[in-house]
Design an enzyme around this catalytic site. Structure first.
Site, PDB file in Angstrom:
ATOM      1  N   ASP A  92       0.843  -1.204   0.000  1.00 25.33           N
ATOM      2  CA  ASP A  92       0.000   0.000   0.000  1.00 25.33           C
ATOM      3  C   ASP A  92       0.875   1.249   0.000  1.00 25.33           C
ATOM      4  OD1 ASP A  92       0.768  -0.515   2.735  1.00 25.33           O
ATOM      5  OD2 ASP A  92      -0.825   0.825   3.435  1.00 25.33           O
ATOM      6  N   GLU A 157      -0.027  -0.928   5.914  1.00 22.04           N
ATOM      7  CA  GLU A 157       1.037  -0.345   6.733  1.00 22.04           C
ATOM      8  C   GLU A 157       0.828   1.146   6.897  1.00 22.04           C
ATOM      9  OE1 GLU A 157       4.651   1.289   8.260  1.00 22.04           O
ATOM     10  OE2 GLU A 157       3.707   1.850   6.379  1.00 22.04           O
ATOM     11  N   GLU A 158       0.429   1.818   5.826  1.00 19.64           N
ATOM     12  CA  GLU A 158       0.298   3.278   5.876  1.00 19.64           C
ATOM     13  C   GLU A 158      -0.925   3.726   6.676  1.00 19.64           C
ATOM     14  OE1 GLU A 158       2.774   4.867   5.192  1.00 19.64           O
ATOM     15  OE2 GLU A 158       3.778   4.216   3.366  1.00 19.64           O
ATOM     16  N   ASP A 184      12.285  -1.206   4.255  1.00 21.58           N
ATOM     17  CA  ASP A 184      11.215  -0.204   4.232  1.00 21.58           C
ATOM     18  C   ASP A 184      11.689   1.058   4.943  1.00 21.58           C
ATOM     19  OD1 ASP A 184       8.732   0.969   3.863  1.00 21.58           O
ATOM     20  OD2 ASP A 184       7.857   0.051   5.650  1.00 21.58           O
ATOM     21  N   HIS A 217     -22.781  34.861  13.751  1.00 19.04           N
ATOM     22  CA  HIS A 217     -22.358  36.186  13.299  1.00 19.04           C
ATOM     23  C   HIS A 217     -21.383  36.735  14.340  1.00 19.04           C
ATOM     24  CE1 HIS A 217     -22.432  40.386  12.238  1.00 19.04           C
ATOM     25  NE2 HIS A 217     -23.233  40.127  11.177  1.00 19.04           N
ATOM     26  N   SER A 403       8.019   4.900  11.768  1.00 21.26           N
ATOM     27  CA  SER A 403       7.439   3.759  12.479  1.00 21.26           C
ATOM     28  C   SER A 403       7.046   2.651  11.511  1.00 21.26           C
ATOM     29  CB  SER A 403       6.185   4.206  13.243  1.00 21.26           C
ATOM     30  OG  SER A 403       6.450   5.357  14.012  1.00 21.26           O
ATOM     31  N   HIS A 431       6.021   9.916   1.187  1.00 20.84           N
ATOM     32  CA  HIS A 431       4.785  10.568   1.670  1.00 20.84           C
ATOM     33  C   HIS A 431       4.554  11.950   1.055  1.00 20.84           C
ATOM     34  CE1 HIS A 431       4.331   7.972   5.566  1.00 20.84           C
ATOM     35  NE2 HIS A 431       4.847   7.282   4.575  1.00 20.84           N
TER      36      HIS A 431
HETATM   37  N1  BES Z   1       8.488   3.120   5.635  1.00 21.45           N
HETATM   38  C1  BES Z   1       7.826   3.980   6.538  1.00 21.45           C
HETATM   39  C2  BES Z   1       8.466   4.046   7.896  1.00 21.45           C
HETATM   40  C3  BES Z   1       9.877   4.563   7.917  1.00 21.45           C
HETATM   41  C4  BES Z   1      10.199   5.739   7.278  1.00 21.45           C
HETATM   42  C5  BES Z   1      10.834   3.866   8.593  1.00 21.45           C
HETATM   43  C6  BES Z   1      11.486   6.201   7.290  1.00 21.45           C
HETATM   44  C7  BES Z   1      12.112   4.323   8.624  1.00 21.45           C
HETATM   45  C8  BES Z   1      12.445   5.486   7.963  1.00 21.45           C
HETATM   46  C9  BES Z   1       6.391   3.503   6.704  1.00 21.45           C
HETATM   47  O1  BES Z   1       5.774   3.217   5.468  1.00 21.45           O
HETATM   48  C10 BES Z   1       5.563   4.593   7.331  1.00 21.45           C
HETATM   49  O2  BES Z   1       5.409   5.620   6.732  1.00 21.45           O
HETATM   50  N2  BES Z   1       5.026   4.317   8.509  1.00 21.45           N
HETATM   51  C11 BES Z   1       4.072   5.166   9.140  1.00 21.45           C
HETATM   52  C12 BES Z   1       3.410   4.312  10.178  1.00 21.45           C
HETATM   53  C13 BES Z   1       2.139   4.828  10.750  1.00 21.45           C
HETATM   54  C14 BES Z   1       1.090   5.072   9.715  1.00 21.45           C
HETATM   55  C15 BES Z   1       1.639   3.914  11.826  1.00 21.45           C
HETATM   56  C16 BES Z   1       4.743   6.379   9.756  1.00 21.45           C
HETATM   57  O3  BES Z   1       5.886   6.267  10.233  1.00 21.45           O
HETATM   58  O4  BES Z   1       4.131   7.426   9.769  1.00 21.45           O
HETATM   59 MN    MN Z   2       6.979   2.059   4.334  1.00 24.60          MN
HETATM   60 MN    MN Z   3       5.211   5.142   4.594  1.00 26.16          MN
END
Ligand code: BES
Ligand code: MN
Ligand code: MN
Length: 466
Positions: A92, A157-158, A184, A217, A403, A431
């Site tokens: 995803d 995951e996202e 990842d 108002h 995360s 992102h």
């Molecule tokens: N791949 C990322 C997490 C990540 C980013 C790990 C950079 C190490 C370095 C993962 O897809 C992600 O974006 N995770 C979310 C998790 C959340 C939605 C619970 C995040 O970190 O915001």
């Molecule tokens: Mn990721």
């Molecule tokens: Mn991500």
């Protein structure tokens, strides 16, 4: 190096262009898990992943339906006596907005200056695909893998991996393995490959304030009632002090202090704070006083406002007192903070500081536990050797501020060490608009992954898993 391995690497070099065109196909599927209207695309992407797994020769490939998006599983367990890898990734992707800032359409992968631009290129389809291609190369050239492997590629995951924990818990014995492998995350910097040994956790909330039953108002009623937008700002302003410290009582109680050794090790990393600031376009950096930038993002918790909505936001002026105001806020957690405890402390604090002039609703959304591991184990050493051979550089050891909720679940439920080796770059816009993946890193990553399986094969397996 094994004779077989040289053939495998040769195969990878020969197929370089094919990998790129296949990855483009994968990236064309808009598998945005956050948007319900993309549910059919998400499923199509799960099926594409499963189809590719079957095509390269993986076995027992299937989709498992969940109350959310399907989980793709496949394995190859024909190396008796060899260690077993549990591979994890996600198919995803994040939403693409603001779409007008993309220089090429997010789901038409486009190559510019050796980078593949598309949503999901780095996070995480490109990195999942890298492992599929490494597996394919072994099966095509050697007819077998040097290890056993079980793959889980999920579609939530996202959005916090809400259904994956149950999947893992229900299959504790079937998912048994010697080591978890995940790609990842990002490398420390261009030309500086890294292995990640800690991730931050997350708690996410929406706060909704209501002042009156309707917008008012602002001339007729201004001064007679509290303005929820202003009250919301006042509440949010009490979340951090001027030194960047979070003011929620008890927030830091469980935070594991950084050791002197760790802080010293991070000071040796090739981190250029001035360039970091400039690249971000920030007039100045800001964070908890007493800590360096790397310490702030890797080893300290944080509080952020992710979004704010209230009142009139169109062009021009409208004299109104909004009836409601909302914010989305989140906290990144570090070991040993517990998301449930932090969530409770946050709710208590909001209730305590909110005035009686508005009604407040606090809704908890997704999240995940922080994760940290001891990294002096033979699997991490195997990964370090593989990265060195694939990238021509020894990796550095990093924590990450992001995360990946399931990593903690794997540790808790399966008790298996994890190796996180990412090939994205910190400036590859995960992102954000114009997400991209360096094709040189993608290619080296396929080589390193193929070698990694061989290196892990040389680590004595702790127990049989079949
Ligand atoms: N791949 C990322 C997490 C990540 C980013 C790990 C950079 C190490 C370095 C993962 O897809 C992600 O974006 N995770 C979310 C998790 C959340 C939605 C619970 C995040 O970190 O915001
Ligand atoms: Mn990721
Ligand atoms: Mn991500």
């Amino acid at each position: 190096m094994l004779h077989d391995m040289l053939d495998v690497i040769d195969f990878i070099h020969t197929n370089r262009d094919r990998y790129v065109s296949e990855l483009k196909e994968y990236l064309a599927i808009p598998s945005i898990s956050a948007l319900p209207e993309h549910e059919p695309d998400v499923r199509r992407c799960a099926e594409w992943t499963a189809g590719e797994m079957r095509r390269i020769g993986l076995e027992n490939v299937r989709l498992t339906d969940t109350p959310g998006n399907p989980i793709v599983y496949g394995d190859w367990l024909n190396a008796p006596g060899a260690p077993t890898i549990l591979f994890y990734g996600h198919y995803d992707v994040q939403p693409v907005d603001p779409v007008e800032l993309w220089e090429s359409p997010p789901f038409e992968a486009t190559i510019r200056d050796g980078e593949m631009y598309a949503r999901g290129a780095a996070d995480d389809k490109g990195q999942v695909f890298m492992h599929l291609k490494a597996i394919e190369a072994h099966l095509a050239k050697a007819g077998r893998l040097p290890v056993n492997i079980k793959l889980i590629v999920e579609g939530e995951e996202e959005v916090g991996s809400v259904n994956l924990d149950n999947f893992v818990r229900d299959r504790r014995s079937a998912l048994g393995a010697d080591v978890v492998v995940i790609s990842d995350s990002a490398m420390f910097d261009r030309g500086v490959p890294s292995i990640c040994y800690s991730l931050r956790g997350l708690v996410y909330f929406q706060i909704d304030l209501r002042g009156t039953s309707s917008d008012l108002h602002s001339g007729v009623f201004g001064g007679a009632v509290a303005n929820p937008a202003l009250v919301l700002a006042q509440i949010l302003a009490q979340m951090k002090d001027r030194g960047g410290r979070v003011k929620i009582p008890g927030f830091y109680d469980a935070v594991r202090p950084l050791s002197d050794e760790e802080r010293a090790a991070w000071k040796k990393l090739p981190f250029n704070e001035k360039k970091y600031r400039k690249d971000l376009g920030a007039p100045r950096l800001f964070g908890e006083s007493g800590y360096t930038t790397l310490e702030r993002v890797w080893g300290r918790p944080s509080f952020d406002v992710n979004g704010l909505i209230s009142g009139f936001t169109g062009d021009g002026a409208k004299t109104v007192i909004p009836a409601v105001a909302s914010a989305k806020v989140s906290m990144r957690l570090v070991p040993d903070q517990d998301p449930d405890t932090i969530a409770r402390l946050f709710e208590d604090y909001v209730r305590r500081i909110a005035p009686k002039t508005v009604t407040v609703t606090v809704t908890r959304m997704h999240g995940g536990h922080p994760w940290i591991t001891e990294y002096d184990n033979p699997y991490v050493q195997a990964a370090a050797r593989a990265i060195e051979q694939g990238f021509g550089k020894t990796p550095v050891f990093c924590r990450e501020g992001g995360s990946i909720p399931v990593v903690w679940t794997f540790q808790k439920e399966l008790g298996v060490p994890a190796v996180l080796f990412g090939v994205g770059l910190p400036d590859e816009n995960a992102h954000a608009p114009n997400e991209r993946l360096d094709l040189g890193n993608f290619h080296s990553g396929i080589v390193a992954s193929a070698i990694l399986y061989g290196e892990i094969a040389g680590v004595p397996s702790a127990q049989p898993h079949r």
